[in-house]
Design an enzyme around this catalytic site. Structure first.
Site, short mmCIF file in Angstrom:
data_model
loop_
_atom_site.label_atom_id
_atom_site.label_comp_id
_atom_site.label_asym_id
_atom_site.label_seq_id
_atom_site.Cartn_x
_atom_site.Cartn_y
_atom_site.Cartn_z
N LYS A 83 0.85 -1.19 0.00
CA LYS A 83 0.00 0.00 0.00
C LYS A 83 0.88 1.24 0.00
CE LYS A 83 -4.38 0.75 2.43
NZ LYS A 83 -5.04 0.53 3.73
O1 G3P Z 1 -9.44 1.58 4.73
C1 G3P Z 1 -9.18 2.85 5.22
C2 G3P Z 1 -9.75 2.99 6.56
O2 G3P Z 1 -8.98 2.28 7.50
C3 G3P Z 1 -9.95 4.39 6.99
O3 G3P Z 1 -11.14 4.40 7.65
O4 G3P Z 1 -12.84 5.22 9.17
O5 G3P Z 1 -10.43 5.85 9.51
O6 G3P Z 1 -11.72 6.82 7.64
P1 G3P Z 1 -11.54 5.64 8.53
#
Ligand code: G3P
Length: 217
Positions: A83
């Site tokens: 990634k």
């Molecule tokens: O896959 C990306 C994710 O981990 C981010 O999620 O909820 O932190 O925006 P969030």
């Protein structure tokens, strides 16, 4: 639509995997921090459990650093997807790493133009963050529709991996828009099974069944 689970919590991954709900896993530095585990150790455990792509994120900010870290992470297992962030350096690293035949997931995508660049740089996956767009009052799912159209217009093989999913509704919308993959926290995947009318209907069946005085076993 493939389901990836967005966590480095082995027990949570195992529970969903046993039910056939895990086609892959995504992690990031925040999720590794939350797990309290060593990145290589926990990633190796995840890769041994789940045969599908397991994303492990680089942390260097320059292309050479990302490439070196990506090659190191790829040594963990065959199913590692490296990634990298959607920066110019990340695109340079994506081009080199994908040219070596490695899976690359380009993350932190917030625009259709960014997604177009990632596809041209050979990304295996593009990760648009829908929840974080919703957070600033921009409809994250509009971005998924735009990327879907652009990738279909030109037959790009890069898979749209919807990320930053916060609700079961996000999962449905991603599937309706033809996303290739959705990555969600375990609680969101489990929430997809819930419906108030299912609970209500089950309560009524149980109440009537009790009145029959019967047993099945
Ligand atoms: O896959 C990306 C994710 O981990 C981010 O999620 O909820 O932190 O925006 P969030």
């Amino acid at each position: 639509m493939k389901f990836f689970v967005d966590t480095a919590d082995i027990d949570a991954i195992r529970e969903l995997h046993e039910l056939g709900m895990v086609d892959g896993v995504t992690t990031n530095p925040s999720l590794i921090m939350k797990s309290g585990r060593d990145i290589k150790e926990v990633t190796a455990e995840i890769c041994a459990l789940v045969p599908g792509p397991v994303s492990a994120e680089t942390v260097a900010l320059d292309a050479d650093g990302m490439i070196a870290e990506g090659r190191e992470l790829a040594k963990i297992a065959e199913n590692i997807a490296i990634k990298v962030p959607l920066t110019w350096a990340g695109l340079q690293a994506c081009k080199v790493l994908s040219g070596e035949g490695r899976m690359v997931n380009v993350t932190l995508c917030f625009s259709a133009n960014q997604a177009l660049l990632a596809a041209k740089a050979g990304a295996t996956f593009i990760s648009p963050f829908v929840g974080r767009l919703d957070d600033i009052n921009i409809d994250g799912m509009d971005l998924i529709a735009e990327i879907r159209q652009i990738y279909d217009n030109y037959d790009f093989s890069t898979e749209i991996l919807v990320a930053s999913i916060r609700s079961a509704n996000h999962m449905k919308e991603a599937a309706l828009l033809g996303a290739d993959v959705a990555t969600a926290p375990p609680n969101v995947i489990k929430a997809m099974a819930s419906h108030v009318l299912t609970d209500k209907g089950l309560d009524a069946f149980m109440a009537d069944w009790a009145k029959t005085g019967q047993t099945i076993l």
